[in-house]
Design a protein around this motif. Sequence first.
Motif, PDB file in Angstrom:
ATOM      1  N   ARG A  29       0.839  -1.208   0.000  1.00  0.00           N
ATOM      2  CA  ARG A  29       0.000   0.000   0.000  1.00  0.00           C
ATOM      3  C   ARG A  29       0.870   1.253   0.000  1.00  0.00           C
ATOM      4  NH1 ARG A  29      -3.196  -1.582   3.821  1.00  0.00           N
ATOM      5  NH2 ARG A  29      -2.072  -0.593   5.531  1.00  0.00           N
ATOM      6  N   GLU A  58       2.585  14.813 -13.391  1.00  0.00           N
ATOM      7  CA  GLU A  58       1.483  15.349 -14.191  1.00  0.00           C
ATOM      8  C   GLU A  58       1.332  16.855 -13.953  1.00  0.00           C
ATOM      9  OE1 GLU A  58      -3.303  14.746 -14.329  1.00  0.00           O
ATOM     10  OE2 GLU A  58      -2.062  12.986 -13.853  1.00  0.00           O
ATOM     11  N   ASN A 100       2.380   1.703  -3.490  1.00  0.00           N
ATOM     12  CA  ASN A 100       1.372   2.204  -4.431  1.00  0.00           C
ATOM     13  C   ASN A 100       1.085   3.682  -4.205  1.00  0.00           C
ATOM     14  OD1 ASN A 100       1.080  -0.252  -5.696  1.00  0.00           O
ATOM     15  ND2 ASN A 100      -0.679  -0.873  -4.459  1.00  0.00           N
ATOM     16  N   GLN A 101       0.971   4.074  -2.936  1.00  0.00           N
ATOM     17  CA  GLN A 101       0.725   5.479  -2.615  1.00  0.00           C
ATOM     18  C   GLN A 101       1.874   6.356  -3.109  1.00  0.00           C
ATOM     19  OE1 GLN A 101      -2.401   5.853  -2.179  1.00  0.00           O
ATOM     20  NE2 GLN A 101      -2.386   6.926  -0.219  1.00  0.00           N
ATOM     21  N   LYS A 102       3.088   5.890  -2.918  1.00  0.00           N
ATOM     22  CA  LYS A 102       4.250   6.658  -3.356  1.00  0.00           C
ATOM     23  C   LYS A 102       4.250   6.806  -4.880  1.00  0.00           C
ATOM     24  CE  LYS A 102       9.234   6.938  -2.779  1.00  0.00           C
ATOM     25  NZ  LYS A 102      10.432   6.314  -2.210  1.00  0.00           N
ATOM     26  N   GLN A 103       3.921   5.718  -5.576  1.00  0.00           N
ATOM     27  CA  GLN A 103       3.864   5.766  -7.038  1.00  0.00           C
ATOM     28  C   GLN A 103       2.808   6.758  -7.510  1.00  0.00           C
ATOM     29  OE1 GLN A 103       3.138   1.867  -8.545  1.00  0.00           O
ATOM     30  NE2 GLN A 103       4.979   1.854  -9.790  1.00  0.00           N
ATOM     31  N   LYS A 104       1.628   6.710  -6.901  1.00  0.00           N
ATOM     32  CA  LYS A 104       0.544   7.626  -7.271  1.00  0.00           C
ATOM     33  C   LYS A 104       0.957   9.070  -7.025  1.00  0.00           C
ATOM     34  CE  LYS A 104      -3.409   4.594  -6.436  1.00  0.00           C
ATOM     35  NZ  LYS A 104      -4.578   4.363  -5.565  1.00  0.00           N
ATOM     36  N   ARG A 105       1.598   9.307  -5.876  1.00  0.00           N
ATOM     37  CA  ARG A 105       2.018  10.663  -5.523  1.00  0.00           C
ATOM     38  C   ARG A 105       3.028  11.188  -6.533  1.00  0.00           C
ATOM     39  NH1 ARG A 105       2.586   9.742  -0.357  1.00  0.00           N
ATOM     40  NH2 ARG A 105       4.698   8.954  -0.548  1.00  0.00           N
ATOM     41  N   GLU A 106       4.004  10.360  -6.913  1.00  0.00           N
ATOM     42  CA  GLU A 106       5.016  10.784  -7.890  1.00  0.00           C
ATOM     43  C   GLU A 106       4.403  11.016  -9.265  1.00  0.00           C
ATOM     44  OE1 GLU A 106       8.073   7.824  -7.693  1.00  0.00           O
ATOM     45  OE2 GLU A 106       8.861   8.597  -5.807  1.00  0.00           O
ATOM     46  N   ALA A 107       3.449  10.155  -9.655  1.00  0.00           N
ATOM     47  CA  ALA A 107       2.772  10.336 -10.945  1.00  0.00           C
ATOM     48  C   ALA A 107       1.984  11.644 -10.945  1.00  0.00           C
ATOM     49  CB  ALA A 107       1.846   9.158 -11.224  1.00  0.00           C
ATOM     50  N   TYR A 108       1.323  11.957  -9.839  1.00  0.00           N
ATOM     51  CA  TYR A 108       0.561  13.193  -9.732  1.00  0.00           C
ATOM     52  C   TYR A 108       1.481  14.405  -9.835  1.00  0.00           C
ATOM     53  CZ  TYR A 108      -2.480  16.778  -7.772  1.00  0.00           C
ATOM     54  OH  TYR A 108      -3.204  17.925  -7.581  1.00  0.00           O
TER      55      TYR A 108
END
Length: 142
Positions: free
Chosen positions: A112, A126, A115-123
């Motif tokens: 978890r 972007e 995944n959170q770290k990946q989402k944060r970096e993708a955001y």
Amino acid sequence: MQMTVYFDGAFWSALIEYNEPKQGYQAFRYIFGKEPKEAEILQFIYKDLSKWMHKQEKLGVQRNDSVQFQGVRRVNPKRKQREASRAKKKPAISTKAQQVMQESHELLKKERRANQKQKREAYKEEQFLRKQEKRRQKKKGH
């Protein structure tokens, strides 16, 4: 006398160690089977322990007499207290099922977090790209 209750992988067991004046140091293992409750342990200590100790004496278990055990040394009360507090701080032995559940919980937690770290970096990436595009648009004069 010292008794240690532990899980050996298949069964819950107790290791009893004691020092007899005539026989010297002796130890034996008693198997509880499933995880014992406090009442079962106390019942073993008060009712069955002396029987098992006498059985061990009758068996005449071979031991290495070359090892000399000295009499029990008097231990400083403060040291006893420190050792007791260290023993309390050690994590309690739990069932195998609880350990497996805890390990799976830790793995899910790590996944978890990843995944959170990946989402944060993708955001963040972007947002950065949007900002760059906005700058380009401003430079073009649109």
